[in-house]
Design an enzyme around this catalytic site. Structure first.
Site, PDB file in Angstrom:
ATOM      1  N   ASP A  19       0.869  -1.184   0.000  1.00 33.66           N
ATOM      2  CA  ASP A  19       0.000   0.000   0.000  1.00 33.66           C
ATOM      3  C   ASP A  19       0.904   1.231   0.000  1.00 33.66           C
ATOM      4  OD1 ASP A  19      -2.090  -1.716   0.091  1.00 33.66           O
ATOM      5  OD2 ASP A  19      -2.904  -1.034   2.008  1.00 33.66           O
ATOM      6  N   HIS A  51       3.946  -2.377   3.753  1.00 32.27           N
ATOM      7  CA  HIS A  51       3.978  -0.943   3.444  1.00 32.27           C
ATOM      8  C   HIS A  51       5.409  -0.579   3.060  1.00 32.27           C
ATOM      9  CE1 HIS A  51       0.186  -1.163   5.651  1.00 32.27           C
ATOM     10  NE2 HIS A  51      -0.140  -0.030   5.057  1.00 32.27           N
TER      11      HIS A  51
END
Length: 245
Positions: free
Chosen positions: A54, A203
């Site tokens: 993400d 992430h």
């Protein structure tokens, strides 16, 4: 007449398992995902892994992540926001050029169950339009719901717009940039959570993940895992459905 979808907001969660066993989620979540074509895990009978990142903002590590993926020949999916698309155009172009999938993480990262229908459509359409203008790629098929929140309505509306909602079956608290604990910590957290069919959420703002990724890939492969793309998973689902229908 518009369909009256349930607007109850849910926060994605799964039930962690020990010993690298596949995870499960709430029965109601499964029901909704099945109904609206979303998924959170691959084929749990196969040692296949799906890397997803993400990307809301850049913290200097995505380049390193891309270098490792290129070196190891591993496909990944990057879910990007409008801010990321605006500020990191070269990195987005590189993702596409190196064969990765770029998915929709919405333009402004709102909780989709909390916005009205028009705003939801704008959030997804604006990102896709600007992504196509930048890269020439017309398809954007996958959505990672911002904040991990969803409702029957957000799943249904995004499906109508052509998206497959992709949740995850493996994650750890890696996004707190001021609480990074070193690549060894990231490596251990990831390795104890992988399981057959894992859709891994990482992430790329994490220096730990960037530092651990090469070793994770090598050691997963030593354990007999293969890294696959979401497109391969989707193709398999389509074929399985074709056979089962």
């Amino acid at each position: 007449m518009a369909h009256a979808y349930d607007t109850t907001e849910y926060h994605w969660s799964f039930k962690p398992e020990k010993d690298n066993k596949p995870v499960t989620t709430e029965p109601h979540y499964l029901e909704l995902l099945n109904k609206y074509g979303g998924f959170f895990i691959g084929d749990t009978s196969k040692k296949e892994l799906y890397l997803t990142f993400d990307n809301g903002y850049e913290n200097g590590y995505t380049e390193k992540v891309l270098d490792v993926l290129k070196e190891k020949e591993v496909p990944a999916t990057f879910f990007i926001t409008g801010h990321y698309l605006q500020t990191e155009q070269e990195l987005v172009k590189r993702m596409v050029e190196e064969g990765h999938i770029v998915g929709n993480h919405s333009y402004h990262h709102p909780s989709l169950p909390n916005v009205d229908d028009e705003r939801l459509k704008r959030e997804l359409n604006k990102l896709k339009k600007e992504f196509t203008e930048l890269t020439g790629v017309k398809d954007m098929n996958y959505l990672r719901p911002p904040r991990g929140t969803f409702s029957e309505k957000s799943l249904a509306l995004s499906q109508e717009l052509g998206y497959t909602n992709v949740f995850w079956s493996m994650a750890y608290k890696d996004w707190e940039t001021d609480k990074q604990k070193g690549a060894d910590y990231a490596y251990n957290q990831i390795m104890k959570r992988i399981h057959p069919g894992s859709i891994m959420l990482l992430h790329s703002v994490s220096s730990d993940n960037a530092g651990a990724l090469g070793r994770v890939i090598d050691d997963c492969r030593k354990q007999g895992y293969e890294f696959k793309s979401l497109d391969e998973l989707m193709m398999k689902k389509v074929m399985d459905n074709g056979i089962s229908n």
